[in-house]
Write a protein that holds these residues in place. Structure first.
Motif, short mmCIF file in Angstrom:
data_model
loop_
_atom_site.label_atom_id
_atom_site.label_comp_id
_atom_site.label_asym_id
_atom_site.label_seq_id
_atom_site.Cartn_x
_atom_site.Cartn_y
_atom_site.Cartn_z
N MET A 126 -2.94 6.44 0.46
CA MET A 126 -3.39 5.20 1.09
C MET A 126 -3.78 4.21 0.00
O MET A 126 -4.46 4.57 -0.95
N LYS A 127 -3.38 2.96 0.18
CA LYS A 127 -3.68 1.92 -0.80
C LYS A 127 -4.61 0.89 -0.18
O LYS A 127 -4.67 0.74 1.04
N MET A 128 -5.32 0.18 -1.07
CA MET A 128 -6.27 -0.82 -0.58
C MET A 128 -6.20 -2.06 -1.47
O MET A 128 -6.29 -1.95 -2.69
N ASN A 129 -6.04 -3.20 -0.85
CA ASN A 129 -6.05 -4.47 -1.56
C ASN A 129 -7.49 -4.91 -1.73
O ASN A 129 -8.13 -5.32 -0.76
N SER A 130 -7.98 -4.82 -2.96
CA SER A 130 -9.36 -5.22 -3.23
C SER A 130 -9.42 -6.44 -4.13
O SER A 130 -10.45 -6.72 -4.74
N GLY A 131 -8.31 -7.15 -4.23
CA GLY A 131 -8.28 -8.36 -5.04
C GLY A 131 -7.85 -8.13 -6.47
O GLY A 131 -7.72 -9.06 -7.24
N SER A 132 -7.61 -6.88 -6.84
CA SER A 132 -7.14 -6.58 -8.19
C SER A 132 -5.62 -6.34 -8.13
O SER A 132 -5.04 -6.24 -7.05
N ALA A 133 -5.02 -6.22 -9.30
CA ALA A 133 -3.57 -5.98 -9.35
C ALA A 133 -3.21 -4.54 -9.00
O ALA A 133 -2.07 -4.24 -8.70
N ASP A 134 -4.19 -3.65 -9.03
CA ASP A 134 -3.95 -2.23 -8.76
C ASP A 134 -4.46 -1.87 -7.37
O ASP A 134 -5.66 -1.85 -7.13
N HIS A 135 -3.55 -1.60 -6.46
CA HIS A 135 -3.93 -1.25 -5.08
C HIS A 135 -3.95 0.26 -4.86
O HIS A 135 -4.24 0.71 -3.76
N THR A 136 -3.61 1.04 -5.88
CA THR A 136 -3.44 2.48 -5.71
C THR A 136 -4.73 3.27 -5.75
O THR A 136 -4.75 4.41 -5.30
N LYS A 137 -5.80 2.67 -6.30
CA LYS A 137 -7.04 3.43 -6.45
C LYS A 137 -8.22 2.47 -6.53
O LYS A 137 -8.06 1.29 -6.78
N TRP A 138 -9.42 3.02 -6.32
CA TRP A 138 -10.66 2.29 -6.51
C TRP A 138 -11.15 2.65 -7.90
O TRP A 138 -11.36 3.83 -8.21
N VAL A 139 -11.34 1.67 -8.75
CA VAL A 139 -11.78 1.93 -10.12
C VAL A 139 -13.26 1.58 -10.23
O VAL A 139 -13.68 0.49 -9.85
N GLY A 140 -14.04 2.54 -10.74
CA GLY A 140 -15.48 2.35 -10.89
C GLY A 140 -16.24 2.98 -9.75
O GLY A 140 -15.68 3.69 -8.90
N SER A 141 -17.52 2.71 -9.71
CA SER A 141 -18.39 3.27 -8.68
C SER A 141 -18.56 2.26 -7.55
O SER A 141 -18.15 1.11 -7.66
N PHE A 142 -19.12 2.71 -6.47
CA PHE A 142 -19.51 1.83 -5.37
C PHE A 142 -20.95 1.41 -5.60
O PHE A 142 -21.72 2.14 -6.22
N TYR A 143 -21.33 0.25 -5.10
CA TYR A 143 -22.70 -0.22 -5.30
C TYR A 143 -23.69 0.50 -4.41
O TYR A 143 -24.86 0.62 -4.75
#
Length: 152
Positions: A93-110
């Motif tokens: 599953m991919k997610m558009n988070s405004g970055s160029a990479d939709h394949t993963k979440w990079v970093g931690s969650f707040y």
């Protein structure tokens, strides 16, 4: 600490099995090192969230330093740790988070709630057959990172 057990995976076979065997739930795979500060923060959020997402998600921690895991590190281009990859019924599953990479979440969650919101949106999108969903978080709560392209 949550009463729910979060498995720690170090072998390719373990990752293959959990991807294949997790049905009708979002599978959250955190790639990282248990000794790094950002990974510790993310792991704490994941442990606290286990109960809240247990009806629609499963979570596993993947050791990025394990020799057998390197095939996944290369496949998902995990260059910044922690990185979180999502699956539903063995489909990435991919997610558009405004970055160029939709394949993963990079970093931690707040926060724990940010993580739950993301997983819930992925689950709802997956149930509708969508391979990519839009991130429900405001831009200020999405980690920023610089993409590094190898060999360009």
């Amino acid at each position: 600490m949550s009463a729910f057990l979060v498995p720690e995976l170090t072998k390719k076979r373990e990752v293959d099995n959990i991807i294949r065997d997790t049905l009708d739930k979002v599978l959250v795979l955190r790639f990282g090192r248990a000794s790094e500060r950002d990974c510790i923060l993310l792991d704490e959020i994941l442990h606290k969230s286990c109960r809240g997402v247990s009806k629609f998600a499963s979570i596993a921690l993947v050791d990025a330093d394990a020799e057998e895991i390197q095939v996944y590190i290369k496949y998902f281009d995990v260059t910044i740790l922690p990185s979180t990859v999502f699956f539903f019924n063995a489909h990435h599953m991919k997610m558009n988070s405004g970055s160029a990479d939709h394949t993963k979440w990079v970093g931690s969650f707040y926060s724990k709630q940010d993580f739950i919101d993301v997983v819930e949106v992925i689950f709802r999108g997956a149930m509708k057959g969508k391979p990519i969903v839009s991130c429900p978080l405001p831009p200020e709560r999405i980690p920023k990172f610089q993409l590094l392209f190898k060999g360009v």
